[in-house]
Structures are given as C-alpha cells and as structure tokens.
Design a protein around this motif. Structure first.
Motif, PDB file in Angstrom:
ATOM      1  N   SER A 177       7.761   0.569   7.224  1.00  9.04           N
ATOM      2  CA  SER A 177       9.199   0.848   7.167  1.00  9.04           C
ATOM      3  C   SER A 177       9.863   0.139   5.997  1.00  9.04           C
ATOM      4  N   THR A 178       9.441  -1.087   5.696  1.00  5.36           N
ATOM      5  CA  THR A 178      10.045  -1.817   4.586  1.00  5.36           C
ATOM      6  C   THR A 178       9.707  -1.180   3.250  1.00  5.36           C
ATOM      7  N   ALA A 179       8.505  -0.638   3.111  1.00  6.31           N
ATOM      8  CA  ALA A 179       8.129   0.041   1.865  1.00  6.31           C
ATOM      9  C   ALA A 179       9.115   1.152   1.542  1.00  6.31           C
ATOM     10  N   PHE A 180       9.443   1.963   2.548  1.00  4.40           N
ATOM     11  CA  PHE A 180      10.352   3.084   2.332  1.00  4.40           C
ATOM     12  C   PHE A 180      11.815   2.625   2.291  1.00  4.40           C
ATOM     13  N   PHE A 181      12.159   1.664   3.141  1.00  3.45           N
ATOM     14  CA  PHE A 181      13.543   1.192   3.181  1.00  3.45           C
ATOM     15  C   PHE A 181      13.963   0.595   1.841  1.00  3.45           C
ATOM     16  N   SER A 182      13.191  -0.343   1.340  1.00  4.48           N
ATOM     17  CA  SER A 182      13.590  -1.027   0.113  1.00  4.48           C
ATOM     18  C   SER A 182      13.559  -0.095  -1.093  1.00  4.48           C
ATOM     19  N   MET A 183      12.569   0.812  -1.132  1.00  2.00           N
ATOM     20  CA  MET A 183      12.527   1.764  -2.236  1.00  2.00           C
ATOM     21  C   MET A 183      13.708   2.722  -2.170  1.00  2.00           C
ATOM     22  N   ALA A 184      14.055   3.188  -0.975  1.00  2.00           N
ATOM     23  CA  ALA A 184      15.191   4.108  -0.835  1.00  2.00           C
ATOM     24  C   ALA A 184      16.488   3.452  -1.298  1.00  2.00           C
ATOM     25  N   LEU A 185      16.706   2.210  -0.879  1.00  2.00           N
ATOM     26  CA  LEU A 185      17.924   1.521  -1.270  1.00  2.00           C
ATOM     27  C   LEU A 185      17.958   1.236  -2.767  1.00  2.00           C
ATOM     28  N   GLN A 186      16.852   0.734  -3.310  1.00  2.00           N
ATOM     29  CA  GLN A 186      16.856   0.368  -4.725  1.00  2.00           C
ATOM     30  C   GLN A 186      16.916   1.581  -5.643  1.00  2.00           C
ATOM     31  N   ILE A 187      16.195   2.639  -5.297  1.00  2.00           N
ATOM     32  CA  ILE A 187      16.258   3.861  -6.096  1.00  2.00           C
ATOM     33  C   ILE A 187      17.662   4.454  -6.038  1.00  2.00           C
ATOM     34  N   GLY A 188      18.261   4.445  -4.847  1.00  2.00           N
ATOM     35  CA  GLY A 188      19.628   4.949  -4.718  1.00  2.00           C
ATOM     36  C   GLY A 188      20.611   4.156  -5.555  1.00  2.00           C
ATOM     37  N   ILE A 189      20.466   2.831  -5.582  1.00  2.00           N
ATOM     38  CA  ILE A 189      21.352   1.982  -6.371  1.00  2.00           C
ATOM     39  C   ILE A 189      21.142   2.209  -7.861  1.00  2.00           C
ATOM     40  N   ILE A 190      19.881   2.254  -8.293  1.00  2.00           N
ATOM     41  CA  ILE A 190      19.574   2.439  -9.715  1.00  2.00           C
ATOM     42  C   ILE A 190      20.080   3.788 -10.213  1.00  2.00           C
ATOM     43  N   ASP A 191      19.868   4.833  -9.416  1.00  2.00           N
ATOM     44  CA  ASP A 191      20.280   6.170  -9.836  1.00  2.00           C
ATOM     45  C   ASP A 191      21.800   6.322  -9.899  1.00  2.00           C
ATOM     46  N   ALA A 192      22.511   5.630  -9.015  1.00  2.00           N
ATOM     47  CA  ALA A 192      23.957   5.841  -8.912  1.00  2.00           C
ATOM     48  C   ALA A 192      24.765   4.966  -9.862  1.00  2.00           C
ATOM     49  N   LEU A 193      24.204   3.847 -10.319  1.00  2.00           N
ATOM     50  CA  LEU A 193      24.959   2.936 -11.176  1.00  2.00           C
ATOM     51  C   LEU A 193      24.705   3.215 -12.654  1.00  2.00           C
ATOM     52  N   PRO A 194      25.711   3.002 -13.517  1.00  2.00           N
ATOM     53  CA  PRO A 194      25.472   3.091 -14.962  1.00  2.00           C
ATOM     54  C   PRO A 194      24.567   1.955 -15.424  1.00  2.00           C
ATOM     55  N   GLU A 195      23.959   2.120 -16.597  1.00  2.00           N
ATOM     56  CA  GLU A 195      22.966   1.150 -17.073  1.00  2.00           C
ATOM     57  C   GLU A 195      23.514  -0.271 -17.135  1.00  2.00           C
ATOM     58  N   LYS A 196      24.766  -0.429 -17.539  1.00  2.00           N
ATOM     59  CA  LYS A 196      25.320  -1.777 -17.704  1.00  2.00           C
ATOM     60  C   LYS A 196      25.466  -2.519 -16.377  1.00  2.00           C
ATOM     61  N   PHE A 218       0.822  -1.210   0.000  1.00  2.00           N
ATOM     62  CA  PHE A 218       0.000   0.000   0.000  1.00  2.00           C
ATOM     63  C   PHE A 218       0.858   1.263   0.000  1.00  2.00           C
ATOM     64  N   PHE A 219       1.981   1.220   0.715  1.00  2.00           N
ATOM     65  CA  PHE A 219       2.792   2.424   0.882  1.00  2.00           C
ATOM     66  C   PHE A 219       3.893   2.588  -0.167  1.00  2.00           C
ATOM     67  N   ARG A 220       4.200   1.562  -0.942  1.00  2.00           N
ATOM     68  CA  ARG A 220       5.321   1.664  -1.881  1.00  2.00           C
ATOM     69  C   ARG A 220       5.187   2.816  -2.882  1.00  2.00           C
ATOM     70  N   PRO A 221       4.023   3.000  -3.537  1.00  2.00           N
ATOM     71  CA  PRO A 221       3.942   4.110  -4.508  1.00  2.00           C
ATOM     72  C   PRO A 221       4.208   5.470  -3.872  1.00  2.00           C
ATOM     73  N   TRP A 222       3.683   5.684  -2.656  1.00  2.00           N
ATOM     74  CA  TRP A 222       3.952   6.933  -1.952  1.00  2.00           C
ATOM     75  C   TRP A 222       5.436   7.022  -1.570  1.00  2.00           C
ATOM     76  N   ALA A 223       6.019   5.883  -1.241  1.00  2.00           N
ATOM     77  CA  ALA A 223       7.443   5.882  -0.907  1.00  2.00           C
ATOM     78  C   ALA A 223       8.274   6.350  -2.090  1.00  2.00           C
ATOM     79  N   GLY A 224       7.953   5.849  -3.286  1.00  2.00           N
ATOM     80  CA  GLY A 224       8.687   6.264  -4.470  1.00  2.00           C
ATOM     81  C   GLY A 224       8.603   7.761  -4.704  1.00  2.00           C
ATOM     82  N   ARG A 225       7.413   8.355  -4.513  1.00  2.00           N
ATOM     83  CA  ARG A 225       7.236   9.791  -4.727  1.00  2.00           C
ATOM     84  C   ARG A 225       7.963  10.614  -3.653  1.00  2.00           C
ATOM     85  N   ILE A 226       7.840  10.195  -2.383  1.00  2.00           N
ATOM     86  CA  ILE A 226       8.473  10.937  -1.291  1.00  2.00           C
ATOM     87  C   ILE A 226       9.994  10.863  -1.388  1.00  2.00           C
TER      88      ILE A 226
END
Length: 390
Positions: free
Chosen positions: A107-126, A57-65
C-alpha cells in the motif's frame, strides 16, 4: 496562499500525516515488543525490513499503473488495503506482523507514488522542491509524538494497541476518499503507458548516470536511517538517561522544522551541487558516530545525534528527488522515479536486515560506527559527477 501551500495541496499533506501515523508508532513498538517476546536483533530486523523491502519491489509497477489510471483511483483502492493491514496488527502476534508489514509495503508503494506524482505533475517547476519537501515534512510530523505514544502503549501492556491501529485506518480512509488531485500530464498517460516494460527500466539504474549516482547515495543514506529506526529503541535501553521516545521525537521534530525552514534552499535548478550534498552526508556520518560514542560518552552525544540525523534526513531525499525530476527523460520519469524511491526503501530495509546481524555479533555501538563509515564513503562519492549539470 498559492503554489505548494495552497489548500488543495494542504489537504494532500494532511492525508500524508494521517497515513504515516501508524508507522510512527509501529517503528518503536515492533522492536520493543519483539524483544519482549524473545526475538533476536536479526529477527526484528527482518520483520521491520519486510515492510520497505516489499515497498521497494512494487514501486516501479506503481509508477506505471498510476501513470495509466491516474493517482486518485489508485489511492482509494490502496487506502482499503492499508486498513486491512492495520487491522491485522490488532489481532496477531509477531508472525502476523510479518504479513501486516508486507501488506503495508504494497500500500505504501502505491500511496507515496500516487501522492508524489500528483504533486510533481500539478506544480510548476519552480515549486517542485517545495512540494516534495512539504510531502516529506508531513510524513515525519507523526514521528514527533508517535514514539512517545508507542512507549506508553507498550508499558501499559498493549491493551489499546489494536484500537489505535483501527482508529488510524478509519480516519485515513475518510480523509483519503475526500482528497482530489489534478494532473497536468493526462495526455501523456494515454500515449506512453505501453512504452517499454517495467523490468526493462531496471537497467537504467546503471545506464543512466544521474539515476545511478542519486540511487547509490539514497541507498547508503537509507541504510543508516534504517539502522536508526530499527535499533534506537533497543540501544536506548542500554544507555543511562537514554530514551528512544525522546530521541525519535527530537529527530522527527528536527526533520519537520528543517524541511519547513530550509525548503526554499533545497536546489531546484536541475544542477548538481556537490558542496551542498557532501556537507549533508558529512553531517549524516558525524551523527552516526555520535550515537556510537554515546555508549561511553553519555546521553548528550545520543541526543545531539538526533538533531544531526534529522537535518540530514530533511535535506537528502528532497534534494536528490528534485534533481532527478529535471534530468530524467520525461516520458519515463514516473517509472524511473519509482526505481529511485525503491532504492530508499531497499536501504531502510537493509538497515534492519544487515545491521541486525552486525549488532548481534558485535554491539549496537560498533554497528553505528559502521554506519558512520558508510556516510564518510558517500561524502567522497557525492563529489563524483560534479560537472553533470543540465
């Protein structure tokens, strides 16, 4: 080491390891203790499902926040909430577990989104698929020893349970507050935070063919994974030579080994690979059927399924997630990825909520046969949209 294996990312993976250590214990202990307290499979499924239903339920809001405020600020707040949830387990019974599972879900909704978004944004596509695979790998490492620890805690009368939960909360907080993440899309966070509304994004689950396809596959596979997580501890009690701790340890070890050794083979080119996906779902179906057959065939089928389900888990999530990072519109990618991951949460929750009544009405063996049938259906569904490449 560079890329996904550089030290800044390794620190994030270590944080993931500590964060999910509590769940590795709770996933075994809650069903066992619930049954000890006289709860039905349906009730146990509801308690277990409350966690990931809330996360969904909270994941979409986590992505936006997170897109608006950045992952590190959100992460530090969430670690406090996670500590409160784990402390509740230490002082409550089955009713309190429901509240703790809900807080854990938030907490897991925000934790996992924060970690995964941070990883995706910081790494090159390959390197994206490797980063996502390693994140998932470290989230499963606690599952190697966690189930055995849970069985030991339960057999000793739960005396040490509260202290274990509090200890995990403290260590996770210490590691989390020292973590750092750099985002490569900071300028986009300020320009697009008000674009649309989260609720409007739910329509993309149907309108966007890439998101729809991956979400259906993720939902179905997660239902099967949820049924394994929730009811294997109870099913194992009925089998001669069956041990939930050994099964879940083998499953988690397989996930870890497969995610590390196969991480470079997960497609990371933005194209749909139907044969790869179909083969993975066929393995999922065969593993569920093997568990079903173990009630008459013996423990060998039971433990063989642990390896098969582990390989399937290792491949399905990073394959679908990496594909979506290429084909989703960049401006709304974080929110849409949140919706996709929410389908995984919903599926695991449904694995307990839906399969619990089926197990009550029939048996664990027949319930896992239903899971096998669902896996077979997804083998055919995986072939749909095979030419939708970018």
């Amino acid at each position: 080491m560079k890329g996904a294996l550089s030290w800044p990312f390794l620190r994030l993976y270590i944080l993931v390891l500590f964060y999910f250590s509590a769940n590795a214990i709770l996933n075994v202990l809650i069903p066992l203790q619930g049954k000890e307290w006289g709860a039905s499979n349906t009730a146990i499924g509801l308690v277990m499902g409350a966690y990931l239903f809330t996360t969904m339920f909270f994941r979409p809001w986590a992505g936006r926040i997170i897109q608006k405020h950045g992952p590190i600020k959100v992460l530090r707040i969430i670690l406090v909430l996670n500590g409160i949830a784990l402390a509740i387990y230490a002082v409550s019974g089955l009713g309190g577990y429901v509240l703790a599972r809900i807080l854990q879900g938030v907490s897991t909704a925000f934790f996992s989104m924060a970690l995964q978004i941070g990883i995706i944004d910081a790494l090159p596509e390959k390197d994206r698929s490797q980063g996502i695979s390693l994140y998932s790998l470290f989230s499963y490492i606690p599952g190697i020893l966690g189930p055995l620890a849970a069985v030991a805690i339960w057999q000793e009368g739960m005396d040490s349970f509260g202290w274990v939960m509090i200890g995990i909360a403290v260590v996770t907080g210490i590691v989390g507050y020292s973590a750092k993440m750099e985002s490569g899309e900071a300028e986009e966070q300020s320009g697009n935070t008000e674009r649309g509304h989260v609720l409007a994004s739910f329509g993309q689950l149907v309108k966007n063919p890439f998101l729809f396809k991956c979400s259906v596959l993720m939902l179905a596979s997660s239902i099967v994974f949820g049924a394994f997580t929730t009811f294997i501890p109870l099913y194992a009690l009925q089998l001669d030579g069956g041990s939930a701790g050994v099964f879940l340890m083998m499953q988690a070890a397989t996930v870890v080994l497969a995610r590390f050794t196969l991480r470079k083979h997960v497609p990371s080119d933005g194209k749909w690979h139907p044969v790869f996906v179909m083969g993975t779902f066929l393995l999922l179906a065969l593993s569920a059927q093997s568990v079903s057959f173990s009630s008459t065939g013996g423990a060998a089928y039971f433990y063989a399924a642990a390896i098969g389900i582990g390989v399937a888990q290792a491949l399905i999530y990073p394959t679908l997630t990496t594909y979506l990072t290429f084909v989703l519109p960049k401006a709304d990618r974080n929110v849409l990825l949140g919706l996709f991951i929410a389908t995984a949460d919903l599926g695991v929750s449904m694995g307990g909520v839906i399969m619990g009544p089926i197990a009550d009405l029939t048996s664990y063996s027949k319930m896992y046969m239903v899971c096998a049938g669902l896996g077979v259906m997804m083998v055919g569904f995986s072939y749909w949209g095979r030419n939708e490449n970018v």
